[in-house]
Write a protein that holds these residues in place. Sequence first.
Motif, mmCIF file in Angstrom:
data_model
loop_
_atom_site.group_PDB
_atom_site.id
_atom_site.type_symbol
_atom_site.label_atom_id
_atom_site.label_comp_id
_atom_site.label_asym_id
_atom_site.label_seq_id
_atom_site.Cartn_x
_atom_site.Cartn_y
_atom_site.Cartn_z
ATOM 1 N N THR A 1 0.843 -1.196 0.000
ATOM 2 C CA THR A 1 0.000 0.000 0.000
ATOM 3 C C THR A 1 0.880 1.249 0.000
ATOM 4 O O THR A 1 2.088 1.185 0.241
ATOM 5 N N ALA A 2 0.249 2.371 -0.271
ATOM 6 C CA ALA A 2 0.990 3.637 -0.297
ATOM 7 C C ALA A 2 1.590 3.955 1.062
ATOM 8 O O ALA A 2 2.707 4.469 1.156
ATOM 9 N N LYS A 3 0.863 3.624 2.135
ATOM 10 C CA LYS A 3 1.355 3.891 3.486
ATOM 11 C C LYS A 3 2.556 2.997 3.799
ATOM 12 O O LYS A 3 3.540 3.457 4.413
ATOM 13 N N GLN A 4 2.515 1.734 3.390
ATOM 14 C CA GLN A 4 3.637 0.834 3.629
ATOM 15 C C GLN A 4 4.894 1.303 2.886
ATOM 16 O O GLN A 4 5.996 1.267 3.423
ATOM 17 N N ILE A 5 4.709 1.749 1.642
ATOM 18 C CA ILE A 5 5.848 2.235 0.861
ATOM 19 C C ILE A 5 6.427 3.496 1.481
ATOM 20 O O ILE A 5 7.647 3.665 1.568
ATOM 21 N N GLU A 6 5.558 4.389 1.942
ATOM 22 C CA GLU A 6 6.029 5.625 2.574
ATOM 23 C C GLU A 6 6.851 5.317 3.816
ATOM 24 O O GLU A 6 7.927 5.889 4.028
ATOM 25 N N THR A 7 6.363 4.401 4.644
ATOM 26 C CA THR A 7 7.097 4.025 5.861
ATOM 27 C C THR A 7 8.417 3.345 5.514
ATOM 28 O O THR A 7 9.458 3.615 6.127
ATOM 29 N N PHE A 8 8.380 2.495 4.512
ATOM 30 C CA PHE A 8 9.575 1.765 4.101
ATOM 31 C C PHE A 8 10.657 2.713 3.576
ATOM 32 O O PHE A 8 11.838 2.589 3.937
#
Length: 401
Positions: free
Chosen positions: A317-324
């Motif tokens: 998800t976009a949130k997972q990519i941002e955190t990563f």
Amino acid sequence: MSLFGLVSSVAGFIKVRYLIEKAIIDNMVFRCHYRLTSAVLFLCCMLVTANNLIGDPISCINDGAVPGHVINTYCWITYTFTLPGQHGRPVGTSVAHSGLGNEYNQERTYHSYYQWVPFMLFFQGILFYMPHWIWKNWEEGKMRMISDGLRGNMTLGVGERKGRQTRLAKYLCESKNTHNAYSFGYFICEALNFINVVGNIFFVDKFLGGAFLTYGSDVLKFSDMDQENRSDPMIEVFPRVTKCTFHKYGASGSIQKHDALCVLALNILNEKIYIFLWFWFIILSVLSGLAILYSAAILMMPTTREAVLKRRFRTATAKQIETFIRRIQIGDFLMIHLLGQNINVTSYCEVLNSFISMLNEEQALRRDTPSAPSTLEMAPIYPEIGKYDKEKAALHQEYEA
């Protein structure tokens, strides 16, 4: 040497290689420099040295007082000249050829570059290959080693493929934050590509006597005009017929001057080669400049890295990519980005998911591990130790009394 042999000798620069044979360690613009441009320059170098395509590169005629092979050799190893004031005049009525005429009190343009064109093209080919050579030695085959077995290999069993993906994810996790020097070398070599292509434009301009910067635009300007009524910039820069002067002693010891007209057949190739290089260098410099801006955006803007990663990491998800993205550094991102060009999307997503899981486990383990007590926590113990020592000393004195 046949034309087929010339083309075959440089085909290795531009041939398509399967991913299993060679890992991809750069982008398409980077490859245009060391594969396409170097191959074109080496091919042009071979073309201008292939005498069977055009015959003798120079052939001079004179009044017969000087043997033909002597005047040809002399004019080739020294120079020839044209008269700029005679360009554009009607050929056959006012002048015998464009740029030729009565040379008395007229400015001359000397041409001696034709001796050095093959060496110049070969040297330029080396210049365009150098940034790749530097980056290849800096990279040291790291991408090839970590993607080995997953790069283009579709015959692996499920268990073996999973094992290799897990080992790759473990390597990325254990080496996290140690690849900044790797990315620094890549960005430096990408900047060298841009500096090289722009520098070559001015380098060739100096080589051709200041005529290269506007060469392509001048050709376009005059391309729609009647050839009989124009001053063709290609003929001005690369004249087909030039003059040469040879001096020798006469029978009485006096110095005799012999004029010769020289046909430079080689310039038929030179004018086509350099008009192509003019347009190609302009296009390549624009593409290289855009690549530099793209790399700068990736380097300075995490949102750009997120957008790049989203194109291949489709299971997150976009949130997972941002955190990563915010948990890794630019060197780690470059490794992951290049890795995405060497393995298929399915394996790529599975490797990154394993990598993220390992990062989460590492963070959870670090959070659950109790830390050692600080000096502030131990501070109340010290007064009690001091009080116990004082009581022990008092009892000892009382015993002795």
